[in-house]
Design a protein around this motif. Structure first.
Motif, PDB file in Angstrom:
ATOM      1  N   ALA A   1       0.845  -1.202   0.000  1.00  0.00           N
ATOM      2  CA  ALA A   1       0.000   0.000   0.000  1.00  0.00           C
ATOM      3  C   ALA A   1       0.878   1.248   0.000  1.00  0.00           C
ATOM      4  O   ALA A   1       0.665   2.175  -0.790  1.00  0.00           O
ATOM      5  N   ARG A   2       1.881   1.261   0.870  1.00  0.00           N
ATOM      6  CA  ARG A   2       2.785   2.412   0.927  1.00  0.00           C
ATOM      7  C   ARG A   2       3.551   2.564  -0.396  1.00  0.00           C
ATOM      8  O   ARG A   2       3.648   3.662  -0.951  1.00  0.00           O
ATOM      9  N   ASP A   3       4.090   1.460  -0.889  1.00  0.00           N
ATOM     10  CA  ASP A   3       4.869   1.508  -2.131  1.00  0.00           C
ATOM     11  C   ASP A   3       4.015   2.028  -3.291  1.00  0.00           C
ATOM     12  O   ASP A   3       4.483   2.835  -4.100  1.00  0.00           O
ATOM     13  N   ALA A   4       2.764   1.555  -3.363  1.00  0.00           N
ATOM     14  CA  ALA A   4       1.897   1.966  -4.468  1.00  0.00           C
ATOM     15  C   ALA A   4       1.552   3.446  -4.377  1.00  0.00           C
ATOM     16  O   ALA A   4       1.547   4.160  -5.378  1.00  0.00           O
TER      17      ALA A   4
ATOM     18  N   GLU B   1       4.654   9.403 -10.046  1.00  0.00           N
ATOM     19  CA  GLU B   1       4.148   9.475 -11.420  1.00  0.00           C
ATOM     20  C   GLU B   1       3.284  10.718 -11.645  1.00  0.00           C
ATOM     21  O   GLU B   1       2.747  10.917 -12.734  1.00  0.00           O
ATOM     22  N   GLY B   2       3.123  11.518 -10.612  1.00  0.00           N
ATOM     23  CA  GLY B   2       2.376  12.762 -10.750  1.00  0.00           C
ATOM     24  C   GLY B   2       0.873  12.617 -10.625  1.00  0.00           C
ATOM     25  O   GLY B   2       0.116  13.526 -10.976  1.00  0.00           O
TER      26      GLY B   2
ATOM     27  N   ASP C   1      -6.368   9.966  -6.855  1.00  0.00           N
ATOM     28  CA  ASP C   1      -5.981   8.819  -7.686  1.00  0.00           C
ATOM     29  C   ASP C   1      -4.939   7.953  -6.972  1.00  0.00           C
ATOM     30  O   ASP C   1      -4.956   6.722  -7.076  1.00  0.00           O
ATOM     31  N   SER C   2      -4.036   8.611  -6.255  1.00  0.00           N
ATOM     32  CA  SER C   2      -3.017   7.853  -5.505  1.00  0.00           C
ATOM     33  C   SER C   2      -3.674   7.008  -4.412  1.00  0.00           C
ATOM     34  O   SER C   2      -3.243   5.879  -4.149  1.00  0.00           O
ATOM     35  N   LEU C   3      -4.728   7.561  -3.798  1.00  0.00           N
ATOM     36  CA  LEU C   3      -5.448   6.791  -2.769  1.00  0.00           C
ATOM     37  C   LEU C   3      -6.124   5.567  -3.400  1.00  0.00           C
ATOM     38  O   LEU C   3      -6.136   4.487  -2.808  1.00  0.00           O
ATOM     39  N   ALA C   4      -6.668   5.754  -4.599  1.00  0.00           N
ATOM     40  CA  ALA C   4      -7.321   4.628  -5.280  1.00  0.00           C
ATOM     41  C   ALA C   4      -6.296   3.539  -5.605  1.00  0.00           C
ATOM     42  O   ALA C   4      -6.567   2.344  -5.443  1.00  0.00           O
TER      43      ALA C   4
END
Lengths: 334, 220
Positions: free
Chosen positions: B143-146, B153-154, B159-162
């Protein structure tokens, strides 16, 4: 579930309430509902002894608080470690100015909560040192002793450490004696039926009728073999083989033996089991000098028993003979 | 400033997310116990449910609270009232996440990353679990890595939470093929393969509820 309970989620607290009412001469409440202390304080300048663990093993752990034994205990939910706060409060209740020895069993939850509690105590300026019991020889190979569970052999550790503190031993001496007692102890359990945590409502493992599980843990952790039920003589042989091959017992050794029921086995059958354990030891030239047979460390309503054997030197022999009085264990002295 | 600006949420507006965390654990406690019963002693849901319910009562009594204040209350409740392994693990997880928000009034992507990092560090500092040991670490690390990768990736905070939520769910599913190395299930060895890890399951529920709550409020 045919059980004598009220609310399944309140079983641990309800049991503590009953113990305090039944044994006011031995145990006293503290400000923390999950921490009990000995009614009679050990006295200034003595090392305090603390233990703790999940409920469901009665008389362990609270049953080994009393004269000559532990000074305070932290009680957890059924089969779950007490909180760090409970351990911390127990340390405070056992602080007589000479430091505290926390003697408990090797389980992930207990390790974490004790670790946090020791840090909290250090902030108060209270020195706490620990010994982690790992006497269950069936729970991991000897080379991985640090993975072994602590089981009924913990009683030998509490007994020796309590006596050492009574004799005026300092924290280093009490810790060394506790470590020696557990290092010299091997235990094995045999389960004949499963047990049910009241709040879970059903057993989470099964032992088929007519079968037994050798090396089972105190919470039903799987053992090393499942086989048809043997005679008492056969069970004693299986358990003693495991213990004697693991520890370096030799002809001429003196030992202490503890046979504990797991909760639902008639005490009468424990006496039968003990007779065979005694015979096996004597056949090998090993002399039982201290014998404890009864329900000392149980697993709710599991059927079965555990055997613990401690190799003695002069010091352990003397400390185990020292008088003690608690609801789980009374020793009158020689 | 409004509650959500698209890239951050005020900590006051994020406070009620705590009730979502409480709700999901209380609702799913039966399923958590069932998962735990396959490899552990079947009390994970019972203990988690009890702790989160108690925290929920305390939060309701507290009335107004920010996200870190709520996380601290939840963490303190688990630490002082729920023992076992999960009390200290989740207790320090939430208290350390709360501390990571000490210096801000709003939570944005960098603060969320810092919070997740602090939570993971708390869990790893206390337990001995490494990735692959079949524990909640196998959800927290991916989860942290993603989340961090999505940020590099900007991608937007939402979106990062998704992406993080999907990685947590994949991490949970992957615990099925792992053999437990620490905790009570490790006694089962190979027999622990084929089941989910209960701690990983509750951790996924917590991260998902946290992500959903923040996404809802980002555009509120």
């Amino acid at each position: 579930m045919n059980r004598i309970i009220n609310d399944p989620e309140q079983v641990a607290d309800d049991a503590i309430r009953g113990v305090l009412l039944a044994y006011p001469d031995i145990l006293a409440a503290t400000d923390h509902p999950r921490v009990l202390r000995a009614a009679k304080r050990r006295g200034e300048g003595k090392v305090g002894i603390v233990t703790g663990g999940g409920s469901g093993h009665e008389p362990a752990f609270l049953g080994f608080v009393g004269a000559g034994l532990c000074d305070a205990v932290a009680c957890g939910e059924i089969f779950a470690s007490p909180t760090a706060k409970s351990f911390h409060e127990a340390f405070k209740a056992a602080d007589f100015g000479a430091g505290v020895a926390c003697l408990y069993g090797n389980y992930a939850g207990d390790n974490m909560n004790v670790k946090m509690a020791v840090k909290l105590a250090a902030k108060d300026g209270l020195e706490v040192r620990t010994v982690v019991a790992n006497d269950d020889v069936a729970s991991a190979p000897r080379a991985e002793r640090d993975k072994r569970r602590g089981v009924a052999g913990e009683i030998m550790m509490w007994k020796a450490a309590g006596a050492c503190s009574d004799e005026g031993g300092d924290l280093g001496q009490v810790i060394a004696v506790a470590q020696k007692a557990i290092d010299n102890t091997g235990s094995v359990g045999i389960g004949l039926s499963a047990c049910t945590i009241p709040a879970a409502g059903k057993p989470n493992f099964t032992i088929a009728p007519g079968m037994m599980e050798v090396g089972i843990g105190h919470h039903g952790e799987p053992g090393i073999a499942v086989m048809p039920v043997e005679t008492a003589r056969g069970m004693a042989g299986l358990m003693m083989d495991r213990i004697l091959e693991d520890q370096t017992f030799a002809s001429g050794d003196d030992v202490a033996v503890l046979v504990s029921g797991l909760g639902a086995t008639p005490v009468m059958e424990l006496y039968i089991l003990y007779s065979h354990v005694d015979a096996i030891l004597r056949e090998r030239g090993i002399t039982p000098r201290h014998r404890f047979v009864g329900n000392y460390f149980t697993s709710l309503e599991m059927m079965g028993a555990s055997v613990s054997v401690t190799r003695l030197d002069g010091e352990l022999d003397r400390l185990l003979a020292h008088p003690a009085h608690s609801l789980g264990l009374t020793v009158l002295g020689r | 400033m409004s509650a959500g600006t698209g890239d951050s949420v005020s900590l006051a507006a994020a406070g009620p997310i705590l009730f979502d965390l409480v709700a999901v654990i209380v609702r799913e406690q039966g399923r958590l116990s069932e998962i735990d019963g396959q490899t552990g002693d079947g009390d994970h849901g019972v203990n988690m449910g009890k702790g989160f319910r108690m925290a929920g009562e305390r939060l309701r009594a507290q009335g107004e609270f920010t996200l870190p204040q709520g996380l601290a209350t939840l963490g303190d409740t688990l630490l002082s009232d729920i023992g076992g392994s999960m009390g200290p693990l989740y207790g320090t997880f939430f208290t350390d996440m709360a501390e990571a928000l000490d210096d801000t009034d709003r939570i944005d992507a960098p603060h969320f990353a810092a919070m997740l990092k602090a939570g993971l560090a708390a869990v790893q500092g206390l337990g001995d679990a490494k990735p692959g040991d079949k524990t909640l670490v196998d959800v927290l690390v991916p989860a942290r890595d993603a989340f961090d990768a999505a940020q590099r990736e900007g991608k937007s905070f939402a979106d990062s939470l998704a992406v993080m939520k999907a990685a947590a769910e994949a991490g949970l599913e992957a615990t099925r093929d792992l053999v437990a190395k620490v905790g009570r299930a490790s006694r089962l060895g190979e027999r622990s393969r084929g089941t989910l890890d209960a701690g990983a399951a509750s951790c996924t529920m917590i991260l998902s509820a946290l992500a959903d709550g923040l996404v809802q409020r980002l555009h509120a």
